[in-house]
Design an enzyme around this catalytic site. Structure first.
Site, mmCIF file in Angstrom:
data_model
loop_
_atom_site.group_PDB
_atom_site.id
_atom_site.type_symbol
_atom_site.label_atom_id
_atom_site.label_comp_id
_atom_site.label_asym_id
_atom_site.label_seq_id
_atom_site.Cartn_x
_atom_site.Cartn_y
_atom_site.Cartn_z
ATOM 1 N N GLY A 16 -0.480 31.343 -18.046
ATOM 2 C CA GLY A 16 -1.799 31.748 -18.511
ATOM 3 C C GLY A 16 -2.793 32.073 -17.411
ATOM 4 O O GLY A 16 -2.477 32.741 -16.414
ATOM 5 N N ILE A 17 -4.010 31.597 -17.590
ATOM 6 C CA ILE A 17 -5.100 31.900 -16.663
ATOM 7 C C ILE A 17 -4.790 31.347 -15.271
ATOM 8 O O ILE A 17 -5.021 31.998 -14.256
ATOM 9 C CB ILE A 17 -6.438 31.305 -17.196
ATOM 10 C CG1 ILE A 17 -6.834 31.981 -18.522
ATOM 11 C CG2 ILE A 17 -7.550 31.455 -16.156
ATOM 12 C CD1 ILE A 17 -8.018 31.326 -19.231
ATOM 13 N N CYS A 57 2.287 17.786 -11.550
ATOM 14 C CA CYS A 57 1.144 16.882 -11.708
ATOM 15 C C CYS A 57 0.641 16.915 -13.143
ATOM 16 O O CYS A 57 0.380 17.989 -13.686
ATOM 17 C CB CYS A 57 0.030 17.334 -10.756
ATOM 18 S SG CYS A 57 -1.518 16.444 -10.938
ATOM 19 N N ASP A 58 0.502 15.747 -13.739
ATOM 20 C CA ASP A 58 -0.188 15.629 -15.027
ATOM 21 C C ASP A 58 -1.639 15.299 -14.686
ATOM 22 O O ASP A 58 -1.944 14.202 -14.210
ATOM 23 C CB ASP A 58 0.452 14.505 -15.858
ATOM 24 C CG ASP A 58 -0.259 14.301 -17.200
ATOM 25 O OD1 ASP A 58 -1.393 14.813 -17.380
ATOM 26 O OD2 ASP A 58 0.310 13.612 -18.067
ATOM 27 N N VAL A 59 -2.526 16.267 -14.939
ATOM 28 C CA VAL A 59 -3.917 16.115 -14.488
ATOM 29 C C VAL A 59 -4.672 14.997 -15.200
ATOM 30 O O VAL A 59 -5.741 14.592 -14.752
ATOM 31 C CB VAL A 59 -4.709 17.439 -14.638
ATOM 32 C CG1 VAL A 59 -4.126 18.524 -13.755
ATOM 33 C CG2 VAL A 59 -4.786 17.894 -16.101
ATOM 34 N N ASN A 85 -8.130 23.788 -13.655
ATOM 35 C CA ASN A 85 -8.001 24.786 -14.726
ATOM 36 C C ASN A 85 -7.222 24.291 -15.941
ATOM 37 O O ASN A 85 -7.447 24.760 -17.050
ATOM 38 C CB ASN A 85 -7.321 26.031 -14.121
ATOM 39 C CG ASN A 85 -6.779 26.968 -15.167
ATOM 40 O OD1 ASN A 85 -7.527 27.759 -15.756
ATOM 41 N ND2 ASN A 85 -5.474 26.903 -15.427
ATOM 42 N N TYR A 149 -12.031 20.273 -29.048
ATOM 43 C CA TYR A 149 -12.077 21.273 -27.972
ATOM 44 C C TYR A 149 -13.531 21.516 -27.537
ATOM 45 O O TYR A 149 -13.847 21.409 -26.353
ATOM 46 C CB TYR A 149 -11.430 22.574 -28.458
ATOM 47 C CG TYR A 149 -11.192 23.572 -27.338
ATOM 48 C CD1 TYR A 149 -10.186 23.370 -26.409
ATOM 49 C CD2 TYR A 149 -11.979 24.715 -27.216
ATOM 50 C CE1 TYR A 149 -9.968 24.282 -25.378
ATOM 51 C CE2 TYR A 149 -11.758 25.628 -26.198
ATOM 52 C CZ TYR A 149 -10.750 25.414 -25.282
ATOM 53 O OH TYR A 149 -10.542 26.310 -24.263
#
Ligand SMILES: NC(=O)c1ccc[n+]([C@@H]2O[C@H](COP(=O)([O-])OP(=O)(O)OC[C@H]3O[C@@H](n4cnc5c(N)ncnc54)[C@H](O)[C@@H]3O)[C@@H](O)[C@H]2O)c1
Length: 259
Positions: A16-17, A57-59, A85, A149
């Protein structure tokens, strides 16, 4: 800040982004692009493609953010630009389960707290650094069908505002990327639920990445790939009740469209 010769980290860089951003930063001459993602294979594929470094990495886990920062600091000596992000979407309202609320809170808000906690000391030492948060237009304007969200994105925006206020005079630059629809897996998932209202004006991730790099060069706090978001935000500030009325109408129209 110019991105050339910079050491950059992008979370959620496997797709994605984030993937578009990692590619664009590499193309614009960043010294190192670290592609961090919970998806190890995806991160590796992007890193190999752009000559970057992949870190799993799990943020939402502080110890994993700490380890990510430590690894980059040990090997590269600095982090110039951190693009926080990675994010997830959860729909519904208070009816969404507590575990879903907790999960999105950890991914969409606490991840940025952990990033700031572990990245800022090095940046403050050098009196230079850039924090980019991928928020969303939902951080400014809420999301008519997804309270978890909208709420977590508003909280993220508020955190980045605070960081800009507290550390703007210490050489720390902060930007929030607040797009509406972007054509990624996240938007495709909304479309599958019948939520097409963001698809019409949706941008390609590559277009967004290009705008982000320009936003970083210009050091603007709000990066708005959809310029009309500034107008909507302005209307909200001018007349909150009128804005709420419009949002109620939008919600009703979308629900009627799904039904
Ligand atoms: N697509 C849109 O329309 C849109 C609009 C506004 C804002 N955003 C925001 O942009 C960001 C990127 O979204 P996208 O559309 O590219 O989504 P995406 O689902 O295409 O990509 C998200 C990436 O983040 C990774 N990720 C998810 N949870 C993670 C975690 N806990 N730790 C590490 N990595 C994790 C995924 O593996 C994936 O590679 C998100 O913060 C999202 O809220 C997206």
């Amino acid at each position: 800040m110019e991105v050339a010769d910079r050491v950059v980290v992008v979370t959620g860089g496997a797709r994605g982004i984030g993937r578009a951003l990692a590619r664009e930063l590499a193309a614009r001459g960043a010294e190192t692009v670290v592609v961090a993602d919970i998806d190890a294979d995806g991160a590796l594929a992007v890193a190999q493609e752009i000559g970057g470094v992949a870190i799993t990495c799990d943020v939402s886990r502080e110890e994993q953010i700490a380890e990510l920062v430590k690894q980059v600091m040990t090997t590269k000596g600095r982090i110039d630009i951190f693009c926080s992000n990675a994010g997830i979407a959860v729909g519904g309202g208070p009816d969404a389960s507590t575990s879903e609320w907790q999960r999105i809170w950890e991914v969409n808000l606490m991840s940025h707290v952990f990033v700031a906690r572990h990245v800022l000391p090095g940046m403050l030492n050098r009196k230079e650094g850039y924090l980019l948060g991928t928020v969303s237009a939902a951080g400014l304007l809420n999301h008519v069908l997804a309270a978890p969200y909208g709420v977590t994105k508003a909280a993220a925006l508020s955190l980045f505002e605070w960081l800009a206020i507290a550390h703007g005079d210490d050489g720390i630059r902060v930007s929030c990327l607040c797009p509406q629809g972007v054509k990624t897996d996240m938007l495709a998932a909304e479309k599958r639920l019948g939520l097409e209202f963001l698809t019409a004006g949706a941008l390609e991730p590559e277009q967004v990445a290009d705008i982000v790099v320009e936003g970083i060069r210009n050091e603007r706090f709000l990066i708005l790939p959809h310029p009309e978001v500034a107008q909507y935000f302005n209307r909200k500030a001018q007349d909150y009740d009128r804005w709420l009325k419009g949002m109620r109408r939008l919600r009703a129209n979308i629900i009627a469209g799904i039904g």
